[in-house]
Design a protein around this motif. Structure first.
Motif, PDB file in Angstrom:
ATOM      1  N   VAL A 164       0.836  -1.206   0.000  1.00 19.76           N
ATOM      2  CA  VAL A 164       0.000   0.000   0.000  1.00 19.76           C
ATOM      3  C   VAL A 164       0.867   1.252   0.000  1.00 19.76           C
ATOM      4  O   VAL A 164       0.588   2.227  -0.716  1.00 19.76           O
ATOM      5  CB  VAL A 164      -0.945  -0.021   1.218  1.00 19.76           C
ATOM      6  CG1 VAL A 164      -1.696   1.297   1.337  1.00 19.76           C
ATOM      7  CG2 VAL A 164      -1.931  -1.175   1.113  1.00 19.76           C
ATOM      8  N   ARG A 205      -8.966  -3.010   9.084  1.00 17.80           N
ATOM      9  CA  ARG A 205      -8.900  -1.728   8.372  1.00 17.80           C
ATOM     10  C   ARG A 205      -7.446  -1.364   8.073  1.00 17.80           C
ATOM     11  O   ARG A 205      -6.544  -1.733   8.815  1.00 17.80           O
ATOM     12  CB  ARG A 205      -9.550  -0.632   9.214  1.00 17.80           C
ATOM     13  CG  ARG A 205      -9.581   0.740   8.565  1.00 17.80           C
ATOM     14  CD  ARG A 205     -10.324   1.732   9.435  1.00 17.80           C
ATOM     15  NE  ARG A 205     -11.692   1.319   9.663  1.00 17.80           N
ATOM     16  CZ  ARG A 205     -12.559   2.000  10.405  1.00 17.80           C
ATOM     17  NH1 ARG A 205     -12.166   3.117  11.035  1.00 17.80           N
ATOM     18  NH2 ARG A 205     -13.796   1.576  10.555  1.00 17.80           N
ATOM     19  N   VAL A 206      -7.284  -0.644   6.971  1.00 22.74           N
ATOM     20  CA  VAL A 206      -5.992  -0.087   6.578  1.00 22.74           C
ATOM     21  C   VAL A 206      -6.084   1.422   6.719  1.00 22.74           C
ATOM     22  O   VAL A 206      -6.917   2.061   6.070  1.00 22.74           O
ATOM     23  CB  VAL A 206      -5.620  -0.466   5.133  1.00 22.74           C
ATOM     24  CG1 VAL A 206      -4.301   0.163   4.728  1.00 22.74           C
ATOM     25  CG2 VAL A 206      -5.549  -1.972   4.983  1.00 22.74           C
ATOM     26  N   ARG A 207      -5.246   1.996   7.563  1.00 24.68           N
ATOM     27  CA  ARG A 207      -5.220   3.442   7.781  1.00 24.68           C
ATOM     28  C   ARG A 207      -3.985   4.024   7.098  1.00 24.68           C
ATOM     29  O   ARG A 207      -2.861   3.598   7.375  1.00 24.68           O
ATOM     30  CB  ARG A 207      -5.208   3.767   9.271  1.00 24.68           C
ATOM     31  CG  ARG A 207      -6.491   3.361  10.002  1.00 24.68           C
ATOM     32  CD  ARG A 207      -6.401   3.676  11.479  1.00 24.68           C
ATOM     33  NE  ARG A 207      -7.646   3.408  12.174  1.00 24.68           N
ATOM     34  CZ  ARG A 207      -7.987   2.228  12.667  1.00 24.68           C
ATOM     35  NH1 ARG A 207      -7.141   1.206  12.550  1.00 24.68           N
ATOM     36  NH2 ARG A 207      -9.141   2.059  13.277  1.00 24.68           N
ATOM     37  N   ARG A 224      -6.742   7.212  -3.017  1.00 25.55           N
ATOM     38  CA  ARG A 224      -7.747   6.245  -2.564  1.00 25.55           C
ATOM     39  C   ARG A 224      -7.849   5.078  -3.542  1.00 25.55           C
ATOM     40  O   ARG A 224      -7.959   3.911  -3.139  1.00 25.55           O
ATOM     41  CB  ARG A 224      -9.099   6.934  -2.399  1.00 25.55           C
ATOM     42  CG  ARG A 224     -10.198   6.016  -1.881  1.00 25.55           C
ATOM     43  CD  ARG A 224     -11.477   6.809  -1.657  1.00 25.55           C
ATOM     44  NE  ARG A 224     -11.289   7.797  -0.607  1.00 25.55           N
ATOM     45  CZ  ARG A 224     -11.390   7.538   0.693  1.00 25.55           C
ATOM     46  NH1 ARG A 224     -11.657   6.298   1.099  1.00 25.55           N
ATOM     47  NH2 ARG A 224     -11.223   8.484   1.575  1.00 25.55           N
ATOM     48  N   VAL A 238      -4.906   2.791  -2.960  1.00 24.57           N
ATOM     49  CA  VAL A 238      -5.052   1.952  -1.767  1.00 24.57           C
ATOM     50  C   VAL A 238      -6.008   0.795  -2.034  1.00 24.57           C
ATOM     51  O   VAL A 238      -5.719  -0.368  -1.709  1.00 24.57           O
ATOM     52  CB  VAL A 238      -5.534   2.796  -0.577  1.00 24.57           C
ATOM     53  CG1 VAL A 238      -5.820   1.900   0.634  1.00 24.57           C
ATOM     54  CG2 VAL A 238      -4.500   3.844  -0.205  1.00 24.57           C
ATOM     55  N   LEU A 239      -7.152   1.083  -2.648  1.00 22.66           N
ATOM     56  CA  LEU A 239      -8.125   0.031  -2.942  1.00 22.66           C
ATOM     57  C   LEU A 239      -7.553  -0.985  -3.915  1.00 22.66           C
ATOM     58  O   LEU A 239      -7.778  -2.195  -3.776  1.00 22.66           O
ATOM     59  CB  LEU A 239      -9.402   0.654  -3.503  1.00 22.66           C
ATOM     60  CG  LEU A 239     -10.198   1.555  -2.541  1.00 22.66           C
ATOM     61  CD1 LEU A 239     -11.388   2.175  -3.255  1.00 22.66           C
ATOM     62  CD2 LEU A 239     -10.650   0.780  -1.313  1.00 22.66           C
ATOM     63  N   VAL A 283      -5.068  -3.278  -2.028  1.00 20.54           N
ATOM     64  CA  VAL A 283      -5.753  -4.251  -1.175  1.00 20.54           C
ATOM     65  C   VAL A 283      -6.414  -5.336  -2.018  1.00 20.54           C
ATOM     66  O   VAL A 283      -6.387  -6.526  -1.668  1.00 20.54           O
ATOM     67  CB  VAL A 283      -6.786  -3.539  -0.279  1.00 20.54           C
ATOM     68  CG1 VAL A 283      -7.614  -4.554   0.506  1.00 20.54           C
ATOM     69  CG2 VAL A 283      -6.087  -2.589   0.680  1.00 20.54           C
ATOM     70  N   ARG A 319     -11.213  -2.697   5.121  1.00 24.04           N
ATOM     71  CA  ARG A 319     -11.709  -1.349   4.876  1.00 24.04           C
ATOM     72  C   ARG A 319     -10.544  -0.367   4.865  1.00 24.04           C
ATOM     73  O   ARG A 319      -9.548  -0.583   5.559  1.00 24.04           O
ATOM     74  CB  ARG A 319     -12.738  -0.954   5.938  1.00 24.04           C
ATOM     75  CG  ARG A 319     -13.977  -1.831   5.937  1.00 24.04           C
ATOM     76  CD  ARG A 319     -15.058  -1.220   6.820  1.00 24.04           C
ATOM     77  NE  ARG A 319     -14.632  -1.141   8.202  1.00 24.04           N
ATOM     78  CZ  ARG A 319     -14.841  -2.085   9.108  1.00 24.04           C
ATOM     79  NH1 ARG A 319     -15.473  -3.192   8.763  1.00 24.04           N
ATOM     80  NH2 ARG A 319     -14.433  -1.944  10.350  1.00 24.04           N
ATOM     81  N   CYS A 320     -10.690   0.670   4.086  1.00 22.78           N
ATOM     82  CA  CYS A 320      -9.596   1.631   3.901  1.00 22.78           C
ATOM     83  C   CYS A 320     -10.005   2.996   4.447  1.00 22.78           C
ATOM     84  O   CYS A 320     -11.123   3.454   4.222  1.00 22.78           O
ATOM     85  CB  CYS A 320      -9.226   1.749   2.423  1.00 22.78           C
ATOM     86  SG  CYS A 320      -8.766   0.182   1.661  1.00 22.78           S
ATOM     87  N   LEU A 366      -8.319   6.851   4.502  1.00 23.95           N
ATOM     88  CA  LEU A 366      -7.237   7.679   3.959  1.00 23.95           C
ATOM     89  C   LEU A 366      -7.342   9.083   4.525  1.00 23.95           C
ATOM     90  O   LEU A 366      -8.425   9.686   4.545  1.00 23.95           O
ATOM     91  CB  LEU A 366      -7.318   7.726   2.436  1.00 23.95           C
ATOM     92  CG  LEU A 366      -6.352   8.667   1.733  1.00 23.95           C
ATOM     93  CD1 LEU A 366      -4.912   8.235   1.941  1.00 23.95           C
ATOM     94  CD2 LEU A 366      -6.682   8.757   0.244  1.00 23.95           C
TER      95      LEU A 366
END
Length: 318
Positions: A221, A242-244, A262, A265-266, A269, A279-280, A282
């Motif tokens: 990521v 979740r990914v922060r 965004r 990131v998606l 994943v 879940r992401c 950002l």
């Protein structure tokens, strides 16, 4: 004519065997990228090790075994030696257009949600706590009944103290509380999978599961977000669900950079093909020296003190 026994022998060097093994690894198994091999020759036997990259997604276990068998048979056929592949290292996975799609889950059931931990440390502690007193007591009982020795002083002292202790005494209460807490702790360890830092990859049968670590997901990521134009610093924290992502924008349009980050990131994943999607979240903020409209001439201009005739490449500020 010179007799056959005096005509000499043909010696194949270890380097030649390694080159043949490298070529054999590319013939079957769909190796992607460079293949490196090493070999050790001892008489009529050769030990070969191969490092290669395999396509992804695909059945890695089956593909690796096929490469190992083919390298051993093909190298032995070409060299006349007895070849054994001692080590087959998959150094990386690469996407390929003609790579096989991962096998669907079996009819018996899909892959587990998480890997179960062997719980080696708690098992070792419990086994040690139970083995030491049991061994001492067994040794003392055998010494008394088999050799006629007197009971050990510590065993007689323990029996006397236990016979004189009441059930409502403080040491008994504390020991009971400790036993209950330890029992609940063991039940919790037995009922939870553990290995929370690993995510199961979807698309594999229940008999074989593949997992990736949180650090690998975070690294992927981070690299994807850093590829967004204008992003200078990225911090990624991968949790259980979740990914922060926290990024700093140095230049460029903030709204466009947010949408592109965004999407990155998606996409990262999704490429991980996790069994349980994450879940992401950002958060993109601008740097103190943020420039909404960077000067392209300034970014792409060559250095003033560079020597004449030298090749200059564009350098993008991250």
């Amino acid at each position: 004519m010179i007799p056959a026994g005096r005509r000499g022998t043909t010696t194949i060097s270890a380097r030649a065997v390694a080159r043949i093994a490298q070529q054999a690894a590319t013939e079957k198994g769909g190796a992607v990228g460079a293949v490196r091999g090493a070999a050790t020759v001892r008489g009529r036997r050769a030990d070969v090790s191969v490092r290669l990259a395999l396509p992804w997604p695909g059945e890695l276990g089956h593909r690796a075994r096929a490469v190992q068998r083919h390298v051993a048979s093909r190298t032995g056929e070409l060299t006349g030696l007895t070849v054994r592949v001692t080590r087959l290292g998959v150094v990386r996975l690469r996407r390929s257009e003609d790579s096989a799609v991962a096998s669907p889950p079996d009819e018996e059931g899909g892959a587990p949600r998480r890997w179960w931990s062997p719980r080696s440390s708690p098992a070792a502690v419990i086994a040690l706590l139970g083995a030491v007193p049991t061994a001492l007591l067994t040794a003392d009982v055998v010494a008394v009944h088999a050799f006629g020795h007197a009971p050990a002083g510590w065993r007689s002292d323990v029996v006397d103290r236990l016979s004189a202790t009441r059930a409502d005494a403080l040491p008994v209460t504390v020991g009971a509380i400790v036993a209950v807490v330890a029992g609940l702790w063991l039940l919790l360890l037995a009922g939870t999978p553990g290995l929370r830092s690993r995510y199961v990859v979807a698309g594999f049968p229940s008999r074989r599961t593949v997992a990736v670590d949180r650090s690998a997901v975070a690294s992927l990521v981070r690299d994807r977000v850093l590829d967004v134009s204008g992003v200078d610093t990225v911090r990624v924290r991968v949790g259980r669900r979740r990914v922060r992502v926290r990024a700093v924008l140095a230049f460029g349009d903030r709204a466009a950079a947010r949408e592109e980050a965004r999407a990155a990131v998606l996409g990262a994943v999704d490429d991980c093909r996790l069994d349980r999607p994450l879940r992401c979240a950002l958060r993109l903020r601008t740097a103190r020296t943020w420039d909404p409209v960077p000067d392209e001439n300034l970014v792409n201009a060559p250095a003033a003190d560079a020597p004449a005739g030298a090749e200059h490449g564009r350098k993008e500020t991250r």
